[in-house]
Motif scaffolding. Structure first.
Motif, short mmCIF file in Angstrom:
data_model
loop_
_atom_site.label_atom_id
_atom_site.label_comp_id
_atom_site.label_asym_id
_atom_site.label_seq_id
_atom_site.Cartn_x
_atom_site.Cartn_y
_atom_site.Cartn_z
N ASN A 197 38.12 37.96 50.39
CA ASN A 197 38.29 38.67 49.87
C ASN A 197 39.49 38.90 49.48
N LEU A 198 40.27 39.07 48.34
CA LEU A 198 41.97 39.05 47.09
C LEU A 198 42.18 39.82 47.06
N GLY A 199 40.91 40.86 46.82
CA GLY A 199 41.72 42.22 45.79
C GLY A 199 41.44 42.34 44.44
N GLN A 200 41.26 43.95 43.88
CA GLN A 200 40.79 43.86 43.03
C GLN A 200 41.76 43.49 41.71
N GLY A 201 42.88 43.12 41.69
CA GLY A 201 43.39 43.21 41.19
C GLY A 201 42.73 41.17 40.31
N ALA A 202 43.10 40.58 41.48
CA ALA A 202 42.48 39.32 41.43
C ALA A 202 40.96 38.54 40.93
N ALA A 203 39.99 40.32 40.98
CA ALA A 203 38.29 40.21 41.05
C ALA A 203 38.50 40.14 39.71
N LEU A 204 39.63 40.91 39.14
CA LEU A 204 40.25 41.58 37.44
C LEU A 204 39.87 39.96 36.57
N GLN A 205 40.85 39.17 37.51
CA GLN A 205 41.77 38.43 36.24
C GLN A 205 40.23 37.70 36.22
N THR A 206 40.15 37.01 37.66
CA THR A 206 38.80 36.23 37.32
C THR A 206 37.58 36.01 36.72
N GLY A 207 37.47 37.68 36.73
CA GLY A 207 35.83 38.05 35.68
C GLY A 207 36.83 37.90 34.35
N LEU A 208 37.89 38.04 33.62
CA LEU A 208 38.44 38.39 32.54
C LEU A 208 37.81 36.27 31.82
N THR A 209 39.05 35.62 32.90
CA THR A 209 38.95 34.38 33.09
C THR A 209 37.73 34.04 32.87
N TYR A 210 36.90 34.61 33.33
CA TYR A 210 35.06 33.55 32.96
C TYR A 210 34.79 34.25 32.05
N ALA A 211 34.58 35.85 31.13
CA ALA A 211 34.38 35.96 30.11
C ALA A 211 34.91 35.30 28.63
N ARG A 212 36.47 35.69 28.89
CA ARG A 212 37.01 34.80 27.77
C ARG A 212 36.49 33.40 27.44
N ALA A 213 36.05 32.62 28.62
CA ALA A 213 35.38 31.51 28.16
C ALA A 213 34.03 31.56 27.74
N ARG A 214 33.52 32.02 27.42
CA ARG A 214 31.79 32.62 26.60
C ARG A 214 32.74 32.89 25.18
N ALA A 215 31.47 32.13 24.33
CA ALA A 215 31.95 31.62 23.19
C ALA A 215 31.65 32.98 21.74
N GLY A 216 31.61 33.48 21.67
CA GLY A 216 31.46 34.91 20.65
C GLY A 216 32.57 36.51 21.33
N ALA A 217 32.58 36.30 22.46
CA ALA A 217 33.04 37.16 22.92
C ALA A 217 34.58 37.76 22.00
N LYS A 218 34.35 39.53 22.01
CA LYS A 218 35.38 39.95 20.98
C LYS A 218 35.76 41.16 22.15
N TYR A 219 34.89 41.24 23.04
CA TYR A 219 34.82 43.22 23.61
C TYR A 219 35.14 42.28 24.74
N PHE A 220 36.08 43.40 25.15
CA PHE A 220 35.77 42.88 27.01
C PHE A 220 36.13 44.58 27.75
N VAL A 221 34.98 44.64 28.92
CA VAL A 221 34.73 46.27 29.43
C VAL A 221 35.18 46.07 30.93
N THR A 222 36.08 46.63 31.73
CA THR A 222 36.27 46.72 32.44
C THR A 222 35.83 47.72 33.22
N PHE A 223 34.43 47.51 34.40
CA PHE A 223 33.72 48.52 34.78
C PHE A 223 33.12 48.23 36.53
N ASP A 224 33.54 49.62 36.88
CA ASP A 224 34.26 49.50 38.56
C ASP A 224 32.52 48.93 39.07
N ALA A 225 32.56 48.57 40.55
CA ALA A 225 31.23 48.48 41.14
C ALA A 225 30.39 49.12 41.59
N ASP A 226 31.23 50.77 41.52
CA ASP A 226 29.98 51.74 42.61
C ASP A 226 29.84 53.01 42.10
#
Length: 216
Positions: A50-79
């Motif tokens: 467990n690293l924390g919500q900030g770290a999780a968001l950065q990991t998610g954005l980094t992964y999503a940015r690597a997807r071809a064609g992604a133009k918009y990024f929505v952050t959305f809580d899991a609860d």
């Protein structure tokens, strides 16, 4: 997500009906959250601890940015507190070209639905932040956001915990990005309220901010 097995399957199933490309970051959960996502059709990225919500968001954005064609990024809580319809409205604003970043606010409409203690802490956090005041934000710690690709590519979250939201606001206030705040409704369910995060997260936010301010 962190130990959200009870709700994450329902949340992802609902969001997938509108948004086909979902990245779930399992932030070191000790329950079956990751197993639920592995069978859901969403992308799964895991932190071994467990690293924390900030770290999780950065990991998610980094992964999503690597997807071809992604133009918009929505952050959305899991609860389960966010509404897909609010995300769609915010996304439409970003797509219209009138904003580079769209932030959700609990306080532009229907603020009375926010639990009293959480309302006071969040308003205090916004009032205490020079960056939030500069952007004229009413809600500096809302997890529902829409980022255009140029913003997402330049955003680097370094605060692993809850103060990442203030770090994002500081970054935006020092940039030339056009920031728009829009009203959203938060679904405070028995499940989310039972986790008892209002006071704890509020204290964590204020503490982390004070540490960061003393160090800069």
């Amino acid at each position: 997500m962190f130990n959200e097995q009870a709700v994450i399957g329902t949340v992802v199933e609902e969001v997938l009906q509108t948004f086909p490309n979902i990245v779930c970051v399992d932030d070191g959960s000790s329950d079956g959250s990751a197993d639920v996502i592995a069978m859901s059709g969403a992308h799964l990225v895991r932190h071994p601890i467990n690293l924390g919500q900030g770290a999780a968001l950065q990991t998610g954005l980094t992964y999503a940015r690597a997807r071809a064609g992604a133009k918009y990024f929505v952050t959305f809580d899991a609860d389960g507190q966010h509404r897909v319809e609010d995300a769609l409205t915010m996304l439409a604003t970003a797509r219209s070209g009138t904003a580079d970043v769209v932030l959700g606010s609990r306080f532009l409409e229907n603020a009375d639905t926010v639990p009293w203690l959480k309302r006071q802490v969040l308003r205090l956090a916004a009032a205490a932040s020079p960056s939030a005041r500069r952007l004229r934000l009413t809600d500096a710690h809302n997890g529902l956001r829409v980022l255009t690709r140029p913003v997402a590519e330049n955003l680097q979250i370094t605060m692993n915990g809850m103060a990442h939201a203030s770090e994002i606001v500081t970054y935006l206030s020092r940039s030339s990005w056009r920031v728009k705040e829009m009203p959203v409704s938060i679904l405070y369910t028995d499940y989310s309220k039972s986790k008892g995060q209002s006071m704890v997260n509020g204290i964590n936010i204020l503490f982390e901010l004070s540490v960061r301010q003393r160090g800069t």
